[in-house]
Design a protein around this motif. Structure first.
Motif: not given
Length: 287
Positions: A262-266, A268-276
């Protein structure tokens, strides 16, 4: 003295628990498919043991059965959702009928037992629910995909219900026994028809272990049931109760591997948040 409602008291943990509680002077309301399987207990304990015939796959009968037990006994302190069995075989090997029966018993039936008990527990101001799961409620084991699905499903349900009903004084505990010297291995589990191609799959080790009638399991059912009974007096109720060194070891290993992955995907996970930067979790927990 406490009053307990236990599904599946004809064998395994349910039978051991009923025997211990009755011997200690508690009242037991027990369900099983064939009432004659506990004639000895009924003869010995009389009105101390209330019995109902129930097959968890008969969903429509679950709520009337629990309602009748509460009406007859007046107050039930602990509900033990114990009835269930294991279906072993690779996902491709099990039949459609076996899948339906496994989920109807272990998952849907167990869910409906809890749902039927909750109105009574709220009305009386609290109580305890013990849901019997297994090591397989936390660990994926090849050769038991449908059994594992039923246990992962009921654990997710119970962990959520525990949060929903704590405000009513209702405590929930998920019991996770490891291998035990019960009828689960010797007659309680069902092995699906074999597909020869899976002889090279790790799933076959599980099939063989279940079918090996000479193997001796590690866990002591009596000690495990003692731990289940003792957990009812713990406050707050323990959310999970792992039983057996094999259970503790396997779950710890599985959780550690899942967390590391799970930690290796941190990133990636955060990169999919909206940029605003607006928005947030729809549910906020104040722990």
């Amino acid at each position: 003295m406490k009053t307990w409602f236990i599904t599946g008291i004809s064998s395994g943990f349910g039978r051991v628990m009923a025997e211990k509680l009755l011997a200690a002077g508690d009242r037991v309301a027990g369900t099983l498919r064939n009432l004659s399987a506990v004639e000895d207990l009924k003869s010995q304990y009389g009105d101390q043991l209330y019995l109902s015939a129930l097959d968890l796959t008969d969903t429509a009968a679950i709520r009337p059965t629990i309602d009748a037990a509460w009406a007859a006994l007046g107050h039930i302190d602990v509900v033990v959702s114990n009835a269930g069995y294991g279906l072993m075989g690779a996902a491709e090997e099990v039949t459609d009928e076996q899948i339906q029966h496994q989920l109807a018993t272990n998952l849907i039936g167990s869910i409906q037992v809890v749902r039927a008990a909750l109105p009574h527990m709220r009305a009386q101001g609290g109580g305890r629910i013990l849901q019997i799961s297994s090591t397989g409620g936390q660990v994926a084991i090849p050769g038991g995909s449908l059994y594992i699905a039923s246990k992962w499903g009921i654990e997710g349900f119970m962990e959520t219900v525990a949060q929903e009903v704590a405000v009513f004084g209702i405590g929930c505990t998920i019991v996770e026994p490891g291998s035990a010297r019960t009828s689960f291995r010797h007659g309680g589990a069902i092995v699906a028809p074999r597909i020869p191609a899976y002889d090279i799959s790790p799933s076959r080790r599980t099939n063989n272990a279940i079918e090996d009638k000479t193997a001796i399991s590690l866990g002591d059912p009596s000690k495990m049931v003692d731990a289940m009974i003792a957990s009812v007096d713990q406050n707050p109720a323990p959310l999970r109760l792992p039983l057996g060194s094999d259970c503790h070891t396997l779950i710890a290993r599985s959780l550690a591997a899942r967390l590391a992955h799970h930690e290796t995907l941190r990133d990636l996970a955060f990169s999919t948040d909206s940029s605003d930067g607006q928005g947030g979790s729809p549910v906020v927990h104040d722990d």
